[in-house]
Design a protein around this motif. Sequence first.
Motif, PDB file in Angstrom:
ATOM      1  N   LEU A 110      88.474  28.545  23.348  1.00 37.57           N
ATOM      2  CA  LEU A 110      88.216  29.195  24.632  1.00 37.57           C
ATOM      3  C   LEU A 110      89.008  28.507  25.736  1.00 37.57           C
ATOM      4  N   PRO A 111      89.392  29.246  26.763  1.00 34.09           N
ATOM      5  CA  PRO A 111      90.223  28.656  27.820  1.00 34.09           C
ATOM      6  C   PRO A 111      89.464  27.627  28.648  1.00 34.09           C
ATOM      7  N   VAL A 112      90.203  26.629  29.118  1.00 32.75           N
ATOM      8  CA  VAL A 112      89.633  25.616  30.010  1.00 32.75           C
ATOM      9  C   VAL A 112      90.311  25.636  31.373  1.00 32.75           C
ATOM     10  N   ALA A 113      91.425  26.383  31.502  1.00 33.10           N
ATOM     11  CA  ALA A 113      92.194  26.367  32.744  1.00 33.10           C
ATOM     12  C   ALA A 113      92.190  27.703  33.474  1.00 33.10           C
ATOM     13  N   SER A 114      91.608  28.751  32.886  1.00 36.58           N
ATOM     14  CA  SER A 114      91.592  30.044  33.574  1.00 36.58           C
ATOM     15  C   SER A 114      90.656  29.967  34.767  1.00 36.58           C
ATOM     16  N   GLY A 115      91.076  30.583  35.854  1.00 38.58           N
ATOM     17  CA  GLY A 115      90.305  30.517  37.086  1.00 38.58           C
ATOM     18  C   GLY A 115      90.648  29.316  37.944  1.00 38.58           C
ATOM     19  N   SER A 116      91.484  28.418  37.415  1.00 32.17           N
ATOM     20  CA  SER A 116      91.940  27.264  38.201  1.00 32.17           C
ATOM     21  C   SER A 116      93.462  27.180  38.164  1.00 32.17           C
ATOM     22  N   PHE A 117      94.036  26.934  36.996  1.00 29.88           N
ATOM     23  CA  PHE A 117      95.491  26.877  36.875  1.00 29.88           C
ATOM     24  C   PHE A 117      96.113  28.269  36.958  1.00 29.88           C
ATOM     25  N   TYR A 118      95.387  29.264  36.534  1.00 29.76           N
ATOM     26  CA  TYR A 118      95.879  30.646  36.556  1.00 29.76           C
ATOM     27  C   TYR A 118      94.680  31.579  36.726  1.00 29.76           C
ATOM     28  N   PRO A 119      94.901  32.850  37.125  1.00 29.30           N
ATOM     29  CA  PRO A 119      93.768  33.744  37.414  1.00 29.30           C
ATOM     30  C   PRO A 119      92.837  33.920  36.225  1.00 29.30           C
ATOM     31  N   GLY A 120      91.553  34.050  36.546  1.00 26.45           N
ATOM     32  CA  GLY A 120      90.535  34.078  35.508  1.00 26.45           C
ATOM     33  C   GLY A 120      90.119  35.450  35.028  1.00 26.45           C
ATOM     34  N   ASN A 121      90.683  36.514  35.605  1.00 22.87           N
ATOM     35  CA  ASN A 121      90.384  37.841  35.056  1.00 22.87           C
ATOM     36  C   ASN A 121      91.676  38.568  34.716  1.00 22.87           C
ATOM     37  N   LYS A 122      91.558  39.543  33.836  1.00 21.70           N
ATOM     38  CA  LYS A 122      92.732  40.185  33.243  1.00 21.70           C
ATOM     39  C   LYS A 122      93.623  40.838  34.282  1.00 21.70           C
ATOM     40  N   GLU A 123      93.031  41.609  35.199  1.00 21.23           N
ATOM     41  CA  GLU A 123      93.842  42.360  36.163  1.00 21.23           C
ATOM     42  C   GLU A 123      94.607  41.423  37.088  1.00 21.23           C
ATOM     43  N   GLU A 124      93.951  40.396  37.595  1.00 20.74           N
ATOM     44  CA  GLU A 124      94.635  39.451  38.483  1.00 20.74           C
ATOM     45  C   GLU A 124      95.721  38.674  37.750  1.00 20.74           C
ATOM     46  N   LEU A 125      95.454  38.332  36.493  1.00 22.30           N
ATOM     47  CA  LEU A 125      96.442  37.594  35.707  1.00 22.30           C
ATOM     48  C   LEU A 125      97.663  38.471  35.423  1.00 22.30           C
ATOM     49  N   GLN A 126      97.444  39.714  35.061  1.00 19.32           N
ATOM     50  CA  GLN A 126      98.567  40.627  34.836  1.00 19.32           C
ATOM     51  C   GLN A 126      99.396  40.805  36.097  1.00 19.32           C
ATOM     52  N   ASN A 173      91.703  31.947  16.613  1.00 16.31           N
ATOM     53  CA  ASN A 173      92.350  32.567  17.759  1.00 16.31           C
ATOM     54  C   ASN A 173      92.272  31.669  18.986  1.00 16.31           C
ATOM     55  N   TRP A 174      93.246  31.854  19.877  1.00 16.73           N
ATOM     56  CA  TRP A 174      93.184  31.279  21.221  1.00 16.73           C
ATOM     57  C   TRP A 174      92.926  32.426  22.192  1.00 16.73           C
ATOM     58  N   HIS A 175      91.997  32.212  23.095  1.00 19.11           N
ATOM     59  CA  HIS A 175      91.592  33.269  24.020  1.00 19.11           C
ATOM     60  C   HIS A 175      92.072  32.963  25.432  1.00 19.11           C
ATOM     61  N   THR A 176      92.593  33.997  26.101  1.00 22.72           N
ATOM     62  CA  THR A 176      92.847  33.964  27.543  1.00 22.72           C
ATOM     63  C   THR A 176      92.292  35.266  28.117  1.00 22.72           C
ATOM     64  N   PRO A 177      92.306  35.440  29.436  1.00 27.48           N
ATOM     65  CA  PRO A 177      91.856  36.719  29.993  1.00 27.48           C
ATOM     66  C   PRO A 177      92.652  37.931  29.491  1.00 27.48           C
ATOM     67  N   LEU A 178      93.843  37.712  28.940  1.00 29.12           N
ATOM     68  CA  LEU A 178      94.626  38.817  28.387  1.00 29.12           C
ATOM     69  C   LEU A 178      94.192  39.191  26.978  1.00 29.12           C
ATOM     70  N   GLY A 179      93.331  38.392  26.361  1.00 33.26           N
ATOM     71  CA  GLY A 179      92.850  38.692  25.013  1.00 33.26           C
ATOM     72  C   GLY A 179      93.047  37.532  24.063  1.00 33.26           C
ATOM     73  N   ASP A 180      92.920  37.828  22.772  1.00 23.66           N
ATOM     74  CA  ASP A 180      93.028  36.815  21.727  1.00 23.66           C
ATOM     75  C   ASP A 180      94.432  36.790  21.134  1.00 23.66           C
ATOM     76  N   THR A 181      94.915  35.595  20.869  1.00 18.10           N
ATOM     77  CA  THR A 181      96.166  35.402  20.144  1.00 18.10           C
ATOM     78  C   THR A 181      95.857  34.617  18.880  1.00 18.10           C
ATOM     79  N   SER A 182      96.315  35.126  17.754  1.00 15.60           N
ATOM     80  CA  SER A 182      95.988  34.529  16.464  1.00 15.60           C
ATOM     81  C   SER A 182      96.868  33.316  16.176  1.00 15.60           C
ATOM     82  N   ILE A 183      96.269  32.360  15.495  1.00 14.01           N
ATOM     83  CA  ILE A 183      97.028  31.247  14.941  1.00 14.01           C
ATOM     84  C   ILE A 183      97.770  31.738  13.703  1.00 14.01           C
TER      85      ILE A 183
END
Length: 267
Positions: A4-20, A87-97
């Motif tokens: 799960l993310p530890v930097a979303s909402g601080s280093f980068y936007p924490g919701n999908k629309e703002e991040l996009q 998987n690694w999760h960000t507000p954009l979704g899951d990315t598989s290992i």
Amino acid sequence: MNRLPVASGSFYPGNKEELQSALKVLMEDYPERQRALGVISPHAGYVYSGRVMGSVFSRIEVPDTVVLLAPNHTGRGVPFSVWPEGNWHTPLGDTSIDEELVSEILNRCELIEKDEIAHNKEHSAEVILPFLQYSNLQVKIAVIVIRSGNIEELRIVGKSIGDVLKKLRPDALVVASSDMTHYESKQSADKKDKSAIAEIVALREDGLYNVVRALDISMCGVSPVISMMVCSKERGAVKAELIKYETSGETTGDYKQVVGYAGLIIK
């Protein structure tokens, strides 16, 4: 197993629309994307280093497999820690290992170990992941956090990853995560970072290692960068190019204490 993310909402936007929206602004409208063997990207908050990150990732094709080599800011975990599965999760979704790739890397290099502890609070790979997701929704990743400063070990790791990629994932991209000089004047940072960048552009990992030590450059990801350079040369790299260099002073207006950010492409 999800990371799960530890930097979303601080280093980068924490919701999908703002991040996009942020990524759309940061990613330059570059007409032709090139294939790269390796890149160096910073990992600070997007407000500080996002322009440098975007300038790099807007110029390259992000393939279906990316290896992320990141520094260890927490001091936790083993010296070469690979996230094993899931998987690694960000507000954009899951990315598989890419579990097949991770397994082959583990078989090839005994220095690298399965370990989640080094990753759980570490931001330096996570901050880069949304740029990869934005460029290629199908991307799979292998993430290795490095806290060894032993150049022989860094060479072994880089060569081992290169050997595996040549056989298993020849089109893969290797990303080294690093900021440059930390909390010095812009004049000092520019001078020191110029010396380090010159060694990278010349593809001299020994030179980079030595100049960082000689000039006391607080480049947090020098170890991942060295392994990435060795890996890229093992895969046939012949050229490195500086794409963009900035400091935090361009955002804050404070040039007395800056952090340097460099984006480079190796091919």
